[in-house]
Scaffold this motif. Structure first.
Motif, short mmCIF file in Angstrom:
data_model
loop_
_atom_site.label_atom_id
_atom_site.label_comp_id
_atom_site.label_asym_id
_atom_site.label_seq_id
_atom_site.Cartn_x
_atom_site.Cartn_y
_atom_site.Cartn_z
N THR A 166 20.17 98.91 -40.95
CA THR A 166 19.89 100.06 -41.77
C THR A 166 20.08 99.43 -43.26
O THR A 166 20.30 98.48 -43.56
CB THR A 166 20.72 101.21 -41.72
OG1 THR A 166 22.29 100.39 -42.04
CG2 THR A 166 21.04 101.60 -40.40
N LYS A 167 19.40 100.27 -44.41
CA LYS A 167 19.39 99.72 -45.56
C LYS A 167 20.86 99.43 -46.25
O LYS A 167 20.99 98.70 -47.21
CB LYS A 167 19.00 100.84 -46.57
CG LYS A 167 19.48 102.29 -46.65
CD LYS A 167 18.62 102.96 -47.65
CE LYS A 167 19.34 104.53 -47.82
NZ LYS A 167 18.53 105.20 -48.58
N ASP A 168 21.89 99.92 -45.67
CA ASP A 168 23.35 99.81 -46.23
C ASP A 168 23.87 98.69 -45.23
O ASP A 168 24.98 98.23 -44.98
CB ASP A 168 24.07 100.96 -46.13
CG ASP A 168 24.15 101.80 -44.62
OD1 ASP A 168 23.25 101.52 -44.15
OD2 ASP A 168 25.05 102.50 -44.72
N LEU A 169 22.99 97.88 -44.54
CA LEU A 169 23.30 96.52 -43.64
C LEU A 169 24.23 96.89 -42.70
O LEU A 169 25.05 96.22 -42.45
CB LEU A 169 23.73 95.52 -44.69
CG LEU A 169 22.69 94.99 -45.88
CD1 LEU A 169 23.30 93.90 -46.52
CD2 LEU A 169 21.56 94.69 -44.93
N LYS A 170 24.00 98.11 -41.83
CA LYS A 170 24.80 98.05 -40.60
C LYS A 170 23.90 97.74 -39.52
O LYS A 170 22.64 98.13 -39.46
CB LYS A 170 25.03 99.63 -40.46
CG LYS A 170 26.02 100.05 -41.30
CD LYS A 170 26.58 101.64 -41.13
CE LYS A 170 27.47 102.12 -42.22
NZ LYS A 170 27.55 103.70 -41.81
N PHE A 171 24.36 97.17 -38.67
CA PHE A 171 23.75 96.21 -37.39
C PHE A 171 23.95 96.81 -36.18
O PHE A 171 25.18 97.50 -36.03
CB PHE A 171 23.97 94.82 -37.24
CG PHE A 171 23.80 93.95 -38.62
CD1 PHE A 171 22.57 93.45 -38.91
CD2 PHE A 171 24.63 93.99 -39.71
CE1 PHE A 171 22.20 92.97 -39.98
CE2 PHE A 171 24.26 93.26 -40.80
CZ PHE A 171 23.27 92.49 -40.97
N SER A 172 22.91 97.15 -35.28
CA SER A 172 23.12 97.72 -33.97
C SER A 172 22.16 96.90 -33.18
O SER A 172 21.13 96.55 -33.34
CB SER A 172 23.07 99.31 -33.82
OG SER A 172 21.78 99.43 -33.91
N VAL A 173 22.77 96.71 -31.72
CA VAL A 173 21.87 96.28 -30.68
C VAL A 173 21.96 97.14 -29.58
O VAL A 173 23.07 97.57 -29.09
CB VAL A 173 22.44 95.00 -30.17
CG1 VAL A 173 21.84 94.33 -28.94
CG2 VAL A 173 22.57 93.80 -31.26
N ASN A 174 20.97 97.92 -29.09
CA ASN A 174 20.73 98.86 -28.16
C ASN A 174 21.76 99.89 -28.36
O ASN A 174 22.46 100.59 -27.68
CB ASN A 174 21.02 98.22 -26.85
CG ASN A 174 19.94 97.67 -26.39
OD1 ASN A 174 18.79 97.50 -26.85
ND2 ASN A 174 20.10 96.87 -25.17
N ASP A 175 21.75 100.35 -29.69
CA ASP A 175 22.61 101.63 -30.17
C ASP A 175 24.13 101.20 -30.20
O ASP A 175 24.77 102.13 -30.23
CB ASP A 175 22.35 102.91 -29.30
CG ASP A 175 20.84 103.40 -29.44
OD1 ASP A 175 20.20 103.22 -30.50
OD2 ASP A 175 20.36 103.98 -28.52
#
Length: 130
Positions: A63-72
């Motif tokens: 996301t634009k605030d640099l939150k990362f996710s892999v497969n939700d």
């Protein structure tokens, strides 16, 4: 002596089976369209003229605030490589990157490099021009 057949052929066409087939196709397309939805984190995807839909095996979202996710599943930046390694072990998979258009390119290159290093096919999710 008039010869008539006992078996008469009815020329009427029954539409009931046709409506059943159309109803089943409608249900099929409604259910399969839900597989194309992007990941759970809100991402503003960039636009592209050649926006193809691919079957998503593994999605990585930034996301634009640099939150990362892999497969939700929300993960930290350091956990992306172990997560992808676990998901791609002993197979060649498809990794779709959902990267917000305001995220610096270095994150796209880093995550794409990790996935390519694990011999995965890497695609970037975009939305078509309106």
């Amino acid at each position: 002596m008039a010869l008539q057949s006992k078996h008469k052929v009815d020329a009427a066409f029954s539409m009931s089976s046709m409506t059943d087939i159309i109803f089943l196709l409608l249900i099929f397309f409604m259910l399969t369209s839900s597989f194309i939805t992007p990941s759970g984190l809100p991402v503003n995807l960039p636009s592209s003229e050649a926006s193809d839909i691919v079957m998503q095996e593994i999605t990585v979202t930034v996301t634009k605030d640099l939150k990362f996710s892999v497969n939700d599943r929300v993960v930290s930046r350091d956990q992306i490589k172990p997560e992808l390694t676990a998901l791609l072990q002993d197979k060649k998979g498809q990794v779709v990157l959902h990267i917000d258009k305001e995220v610096p390119v270095e994150y796209l290159v880093e995550i794409g490099g990790i996935a390519a290093g694990l011999e995965a096919n890497v695609s970037i999710a975009t939305k078509p021009y309106k």
